[in-house]
Design a protein around this motif. Sequence first.
Motif, PDB file in Angstrom:
ATOM      1  N   PHE A 120     -12.053  30.532   6.443  1.00 14.70           N
ATOM      2  CA  PHE A 120     -10.775  31.236   6.332  1.00 14.70           C
ATOM      3  C   PHE A 120     -10.616  31.876   4.952  1.00 14.70           C
ATOM      4  N   GLU A 121     -11.030  31.173   3.906  1.00 14.78           N
ATOM      5  CA  GLU A 121     -10.866  31.699   2.549  1.00 14.78           C
ATOM      6  C   GLU A 121     -11.598  33.032   2.386  1.00 14.78           C
ATOM      7  N   THR A 122     -12.791  33.110   2.940  1.00 11.51           N
ATOM      8  CA  THR A 122     -13.568  34.349   2.869  1.00 11.51           C
ATOM      9  C   THR A 122     -12.878  35.448   3.675  1.00 11.51           C
ATOM     10  N   PHE A 123     -12.461  35.105   4.890  1.00  8.35           N
ATOM     11  CA  PHE A 123     -11.776  36.072   5.752  1.00  8.35           C
ATOM     12  C   PHE A 123     -10.506  36.587   5.069  1.00  8.35           C
ATOM     13  N   SER A 124      -9.719  35.669   4.550  1.00  5.99           N
ATOM     14  CA  SER A 124      -8.450  36.021   3.909  1.00  5.99           C
ATOM     15  C   SER A 124      -8.666  36.939   2.709  1.00  5.99           C
ATOM     16  N   PHE A 125      -9.653  36.629   1.878  1.00  7.42           N
ATOM     17  CA  PHE A 125      -9.953  37.458   0.710  1.00  7.42           C
ATOM     18  C   PHE A 125     -10.326  38.875   1.138  1.00  7.42           C
ATOM     19  N   LEU A 126     -11.252  38.985   2.086  1.00  7.73           N
ATOM     20  CA  LEU A 126     -11.701  40.303   2.540  1.00  7.73           C
ATOM     21  C   LEU A 126     -10.586  41.089   3.206  1.00  7.73           C
ATOM     22  N   TYR A 127      -9.848  40.426   4.092  1.00  4.77           N
ATOM     23  CA  TYR A 127      -8.763  41.106   4.811  1.00  4.77           C
ATOM     24  C   TYR A 127      -7.711  41.609   3.822  1.00  4.77           C
ATOM     25  N   SER A 128      -7.316  40.749   2.907  1.00  2.00           N
ATOM     26  CA  SER A 128      -6.298  41.133   1.924  1.00  2.00           C
ATOM     27  C   SER A 128      -6.768  42.314   1.079  1.00  2.00           C
ATOM     28  N   TYR A 129      -8.013  42.267   0.644  1.00  2.60           N
ATOM     29  CA  TYR A 129      -8.559  43.355  -0.169  1.00  2.60           C
ATOM     30  C   TYR A 129      -8.585  44.667   0.618  1.00  2.60           C
ATOM     31  N   LEU A 130      -9.137  44.627   1.828  1.00  2.00           N
ATOM     32  CA  LEU A 130      -9.236  45.849   2.622  1.00  2.00           C
ATOM     33  C   LEU A 130      -7.860  46.396   3.004  1.00  2.00           C
ATOM     34  N   ALA A 131      -6.923  45.512   3.323  1.00  3.50           N
ATOM     35  CA  ALA A 131      -5.562  45.962   3.655  1.00  3.50           C
ATOM     36  C   ALA A 131      -4.903  46.616   2.442  1.00  3.50           C
ATOM     37  N   SER A 132      -5.156  46.076   1.263  1.00  4.23           N
ATOM     38  CA  SER A 132      -4.519  46.634   0.059  1.00  4.23           C
ATOM     39  C   SER A 132      -5.068  48.017  -0.277  1.00  4.23           C
ATOM     40  N   ILE A 133      -6.366  48.234  -0.074  1.00  6.60           N
ATOM     41  CA  ILE A 133      -6.902  49.559  -0.398  1.00  6.60           C
ATOM     42  C   ILE A 133      -6.607  50.572   0.707  1.00  6.60           C
ATOM     43  N   ASP A 134      -6.338  50.086   1.923  1.00  4.49           N
ATOM     44  CA  ASP A 134      -5.957  51.005   3.011  1.00  4.49           C
ATOM     45  C   ASP A 134      -4.616  51.642   2.696  1.00  4.49           C
ATOM     46  N   GLY A 135      -3.676  50.837   2.219  1.00  3.08           N
ATOM     47  CA  GLY A 135      -2.382  51.349   1.807  1.00  3.08           C
ATOM     48  C   GLY A 135      -1.361  51.550   2.913  1.00  3.08           C
ATOM     49  N   GLU A 136      -1.751  51.404   4.175  1.00  6.18           N
ATOM     50  CA  GLU A 136      -0.806  51.601   5.278  1.00  6.18           C
ATOM     51  C   GLU A 136      -0.344  50.294   5.898  1.00  6.18           C
ATOM     52  N   ILE A 137      -0.903  49.186   5.441  1.00  9.22           N
ATOM     53  CA  ILE A 137      -0.525  47.876   5.964  1.00  9.22           C
ATOM     54  C   ILE A 137       0.234  47.162   4.856  1.00  9.22           C
ATOM     55  N   SER A 138       1.464  46.773   5.138  1.00  5.81           N
ATOM     56  CA  SER A 138       2.311  46.173   4.100  1.00  5.81           C
ATOM     57  C   SER A 138       1.843  44.765   3.744  1.00  5.81           C
ATOM     58  N   LYS A 139       2.255  44.317   2.563  1.00 11.74           N
ATOM     59  CA  LYS A 139       1.927  42.955   2.135  1.00 11.74           C
ATOM     60  C   LYS A 139       2.537  41.934   3.086  1.00 11.74           C
ATOM     61  N   THR A 140       3.716  42.230   3.604  1.00 13.86           N
ATOM     62  CA  THR A 140       4.371  41.327   4.555  1.00 13.86           C
ATOM     63  C   THR A 140       3.556  41.225   5.839  1.00 13.86           C
ATOM     64  N   GLU A 141       3.103  42.362   6.361  1.00 16.49           N
ATOM     65  CA  GLU A 141       2.271  42.358   7.568  1.00 16.49           C
ATOM     66  C   GLU A 141       0.976  41.580   7.325  1.00 16.49           C
ATOM     67  N   THR A 142       0.397  41.763   6.155  1.00 17.05           N
ATOM     68  CA  THR A 142      -0.838  41.056   5.815  1.00 17.05           C
ATOM     69  C   THR A 142      -0.605  39.557   5.788  1.00 17.05           C
ATOM     70  N   LYS A 143       0.462  39.123   5.120  1.00 12.56           N
ATOM     71  CA  LYS A 143       0.762  37.690   5.030  1.00 12.56           C
ATOM     72  C   LYS A 143       1.023  37.094   6.401  1.00 12.56           C
ATOM     73  N   GLU A 144       1.783  37.784   7.239  1.00 17.04           N
ATOM     74  CA  GLU A 144       2.087  37.284   8.583  1.00 17.04           C
ATOM     75  C   GLU A 144       0.823  37.180   9.423  1.00 17.04           C
ATOM     76  N   PHE A 145      -0.043  38.192   9.356  1.00 20.10           N
ATOM     77  CA  PHE A 145      -1.292  38.177  10.105  1.00 20.10           C
ATOM     78  C   PHE A 145      -2.165  37.006   9.667  1.00 20.10           C
ATOM     79  N   LEU A 146      -2.316  36.832   8.351  1.00 17.74           N
ATOM     80  CA  LEU A 146      -3.163  35.763   7.841  1.00 17.74           C
ATOM     81  C   LEU A 146      -2.605  34.378   8.148  1.00 17.74           C
ATOM     82  N   LEU A 147      -1.291  34.253   8.212  1.00 18.45           N
ATOM     83  CA  LEU A 147      -0.684  32.968   8.591  1.00 18.45           C
ATOM     84  C   LEU A 147      -1.093  32.598  10.020  1.00 18.45           C
ATOM     85  N   GLY A 148      -1.045  33.572  10.917  1.00 18.33           N
ATOM     86  CA  GLY A 148      -1.461  33.330  12.299  1.00 18.33           C
ATOM     87  C   GLY A 148      -2.937  32.985  12.402  1.00 18.33           C
ATOM     88  N   ILE A 149      -3.763  33.679  11.620  1.00 21.63           N
ATOM     89  CA  ILE A 149      -5.207  33.411  11.613  1.00 21.63           C
ATOM     90  C   ILE A 149      -5.475  32.016  11.055  1.00 21.63           C
TER      91      ILE A 149
END
Length: 79
Positions: A34-63
């Motif tokens: 999970f730690e690896t997945f979370s790091f990569l997902y968070s990084y890619l979501a942040s550089i995409d710029g269209e996915i909010s931090k809130t959406e990222t946190k909610e998605f990762l909580l479910g994962i």
Amino acid sequence: ISCRNPLQSLLSSMKQACEILTRDPEGGAARIPFETFSFLYSYLASIDGEISKTETKEFLLGIKKQADKHSGMVLIRHF
């Protein structure tokens, strides 16, 4: 007009990352920690710029809830 879905693009990238980074045999579940997945997902979501931090946190909580049921490992089917 672009029909690009940033979340679908990101999830496709995450699937590829799981397949590359897993220690499972070819054709296996392609699990990664999970730690690896979370790091990569968070990084890619942040550089995409269209996915909010809130959406990222909610998605990762479910994962994380799913990963916790599998010894902390994320499976592709979780997303």
